[in-house]
Design a protein around this motif. Sequence first.
Motif, mmCIF file in Angstrom:
data_model
loop_
_atom_site.group_PDB
_atom_site.id
_atom_site.type_symbol
_atom_site.label_atom_id
_atom_site.label_comp_id
_atom_site.label_asym_id
_atom_site.label_seq_id
_atom_site.Cartn_x
_atom_site.Cartn_y
_atom_site.Cartn_z
ATOM 1 N N LEU A 70 3.415 2.395 13.578
ATOM 2 C CA LEU A 70 2.775 2.121 14.860
ATOM 3 C C LEU A 70 1.322 1.710 14.664
ATOM 4 C CD1 LEU A 70 2.859 2.339 18.024
ATOM 5 C CD2 LEU A 70 2.146 4.708 17.750
ATOM 6 N N MET A 71 0.640 2.332 13.702
ATOM 7 C CA MET A 71 -0.773 2.054 13.443
ATOM 8 C C MET A 71 -0.981 0.777 12.626
ATOM 9 S SD MET A 71 -2.536 4.295 14.975
ATOM 10 C CE MET A 71 -2.416 5.911 15.716
ATOM 11 N N GLY A 72 0.100 0.091 12.293
ATOM 12 C CA GLY A 72 -0.027 -1.193 11.612
ATOM 13 C C GLY A 72 -0.004 -1.138 10.099
ATOM 14 N N ILE A 73 0.301 0.035 9.520
ATOM 15 C CA ILE A 73 0.417 0.127 8.059
ATOM 16 C C ILE A 73 1.687 -0.593 7.621
ATOM 17 C CG2 ILE A 73 0.737 1.714 6.111
ATOM 18 C CD1 ILE A 73 -0.975 3.746 7.591
ATOM 19 N N GLU A 96 -3.294 -7.115 0.725
ATOM 20 C CA GLU A 96 -3.861 -8.172 1.555
ATOM 21 C C GLU A 96 -2.823 -8.670 2.545
ATOM 22 O OE1 GLU A 96 -6.953 -9.361 1.758
ATOM 23 O OE2 GLU A 96 -7.524 -7.783 0.356
ATOM 24 N N ASP A 97 -3.227 -8.820 3.791
ATOM 25 C CA ASP A 97 -2.329 -9.267 4.856
ATOM 26 C C ASP A 97 -2.111 -10.768 4.749
ATOM 27 O OD1 ASP A 97 -0.832 -9.592 7.086
ATOM 28 O OD2 ASP A 97 -2.197 -8.523 8.437
ATOM 29 N N GLU A 98 -0.831 -11.129 4.550
ATOM 30 C CA GLU A 98 -0.533 -12.562 4.404
ATOM 31 C C GLU A 98 -0.734 -13.315 5.713
ATOM 32 O OE1 GLU A 98 1.614 -10.127 3.855
ATOM 33 O OE2 GLU A 98 2.117 -10.103 1.726
ATOM 34 N N THR A 99 -0.565 -12.635 6.857
ATOM 35 C CA THR A 99 -0.701 -13.299 8.157
ATOM 36 C C THR A 99 -2.110 -13.068 8.694
ATOM 37 O OG1 THR A 99 0.146 -11.324 9.260
ATOM 38 C CG2 THR A 99 1.746 -13.023 8.657
ATOM 39 N N ALA A 112 -6.025 3.301 7.414
ATOM 40 C CA ALA A 112 -5.418 3.070 6.102
ATOM 41 C C ALA A 112 -4.699 1.729 5.988
ATOM 42 C CB ALA A 112 -4.460 4.210 5.775
ATOM 43 N N ASP A 113 -4.636 1.229 4.742
ATOM 44 C CA ASP A 113 -3.860 0.035 4.421
ATOM 45 C C ASP A 113 -2.497 0.393 3.847
ATOM 46 O OD1 ASP A 113 -6.110 -1.673 4.995
ATOM 47 O OD2 ASP A 113 -6.947 -1.071 3.069
ATOM 48 N N LEU A 114 -2.366 1.623 3.336
ATOM 49 C CA LEU A 114 -1.136 2.046 2.660
ATOM 50 C C LEU A 114 -0.906 3.524 2.952
ATOM 51 C CD1 LEU A 114 0.034 1.231 -0.940
ATOM 52 C CD2 LEU A 114 -0.259 3.626 -0.304
ATOM 53 N N ALA A 115 0.347 3.916 3.058
ATOM 54 C CA ALA A 115 0.695 5.319 3.299
ATOM 55 C C ALA A 115 1.524 5.850 2.139
ATOM 56 C CB ALA A 115 1.460 5.464 4.598
ATOM 57 N N VAL A 116 1.096 6.998 1.617
ATOM 58 C CA VAL A 116 1.907 7.743 0.650
ATOM 59 C C VAL A 116 2.553 8.884 1.427
ATOM 60 C CG1 VAL A 116 1.933 9.121 -1.450
ATOM 61 C CG2 VAL A 116 0.381 7.162 -1.274
ATOM 62 N N ILE A 117 3.864 8.787 1.652
ATOM 63 C CA ILE A 117 4.587 9.791 2.429
ATOM 64 C C ILE A 117 5.376 10.665 1.472
ATOM 65 C CG2 ILE A 117 6.294 10.185 4.230
ATOM 66 C CD1 ILE A 117 5.529 7.550 5.459
ATOM 67 N N LEU A 118 5.083 11.956 1.483
ATOM 68 C CA LEU A 118 5.759 12.874 0.569
ATOM 69 C C LEU A 118 7.050 13.407 1.173
ATOM 70 C CD1 LEU A 118 2.695 12.939 -0.492
ATOM 71 C CD2 LEU A 118 3.484 14.952 -1.724
#
Length: 608
Positions: A133-136, A213-216, A107-113
């Motif tokens: 940890l997974m880089g999100i 989008e990852d700026e780095t 995933a690129d984004l996490a929706v945490i409820l």
Amino acid sequence: MNGLLKFITCGSVDDGKSTLIGHMLYDAKLLFADQERALELDSKVGSREGEIDYSLLLDGLMAEREQGITIDVAYRYFTTEKRSFIVADTPGHEEYTRNMAVGASFADLAVILVDASQGILVQTRRHARICALMGIRHFVFAVNKMDLVRYDQKIYRRIEKDIKKLAVDLELDHVNVIPVSATEGDNVTLKSPSMPWYQGKTLLGHLETVDVEDETEEQGFVLPVQRVCRPNHTFRGFQGQIESGTVKRGDGITVLPSREKAIVQSILVTDQEASEASAGKAVTVTLDREIDVSRGCILVKDADLIVSSMFTATILWMDDVELTQGKNFLVKIGTKLIPAAVMDIKYRVDINTGEHLAATHLYKNEIAVCDIAAADEIVYDTFRKHKGVGSFILIDRVTNMTSACGVVEHSLRRSENIVWQKLDITREIRAGKMGQKPLTLWFTGLSGSGKSALANELEKRLSVAGRFTMLLDGDNIRMGLNKNLGFEPEDRIENIRRIAEVARLMNDAGLIVLTAFISPFASDRQNARDIIGEGNFVEIYVSTPLEECERRDIKGLYRKARDGRIPNFTGISSPYEVPEKAEIVIDTSKQSIEESVDIVLEALEKYF
């Protein structure tokens, strides 16, 4: 259109993850007519007294529907007028944290409820840490079930404050907080009239417009080799997916870990020639000259990757069996699969506070920082610089199950400063002078099975035959080299590792080595085989039954173990894992030691 967005929904159990996504799909008219009708019919026998149960769109397994929980990861693909999406709906139960981590890895984004009636729970914190940890880097905290707290703004603000503190603790970069009701649809796709005090976007509105989008940008061209393609003698291509950067025909590249250099002769995307290819493309690359490249090697250009055998990593332990220091695994990093060991657990991370706690063991779903040593040099980078070659999994060598996932924090400098010294007098020269093939004859079995007596008699017979040998006995070694080791699991692991290293050195001296150790764990014996070398290791399982070993009880150890005076005694209070593929199996209860040696010598003829 802002491009494809891959996101994950996670959080504690019963926070409403499946319901939220189901309601989003329903309200946004993203269902086929038959799906909508099936949902309405299924809901009549659901858990909402005939009201539409939106979670049924995601929870497809029978066990999920019966219990009202998510067990496996459910992926859904949908498109609105503004964007395309892939969503992974993941389990909230602690038991299924492994499945949640799998979903987070893509995933690129996490929706945490977060349940508005309960606030942030332990599993919410765990999932947030795993996502980080997974880089999100992009997070949406959806404060759900606002209808159950009567849309109270004070409750929302209190939870929002806790979320912002959590974001600071975890160093989360991009965080948004949205109050929603998954069952009633408030702020899911349409603004809620019940919460006029909230002026932000709806959940769907935010997902449609967020820029992930990852700026780095990752530096340099990196291509882990997945497969060497050689359909005929005129073509040799190296296949894999480009992790970062761009490669062009005519570029000079370096092959790691060998550091050989070559020129890119051609690039194939599927079966079509291309002049260049960039990150994300699956390609076949041919080079202008024949060099040694195999699966696990990495082709690079302008990328400063690390070549060493030891690194420090943060891991999520996912196995039911506890992790002990020194335990051996297969590590898969990039496309490389190689034996490795967890040398040291530096500390584990407290899920609630983030505090670093001393630990020698890890239990399921704990996060820790460890030092890991591979059996040989591997190519990798820190996760912050190159995700594709900075993340890895640990695979149990006996069950072949994934035991842990992790990310590389940094290289251990001492591994980069130590170089194997090549010697002019080799093992082959030493063995040639002795006129024999160096071997390690690894006797394993219960205490009292006859390992030491059998190894001792075998060494005498080999010596009479003119062989040059050395016998390493378990008790003798523990009186010297391994005097500092006890009998806890981590000590047993280290005991066997040291013996294997000594046996390998003695094999290098040209000797035939006999070892007599209980060595109860299959993974440790496999590690010894890897250290010594497959062609030099002969496992001899002395399969004498436990009853016979107890009857002999020469040292009185079984009696003490039965009385509870010896903890962790193999066969009584600690398990012995029977070898499944030992080269030789012998039961000393069925014949004398002399007869047993005759049988072993006959079986060894093919090795000599």
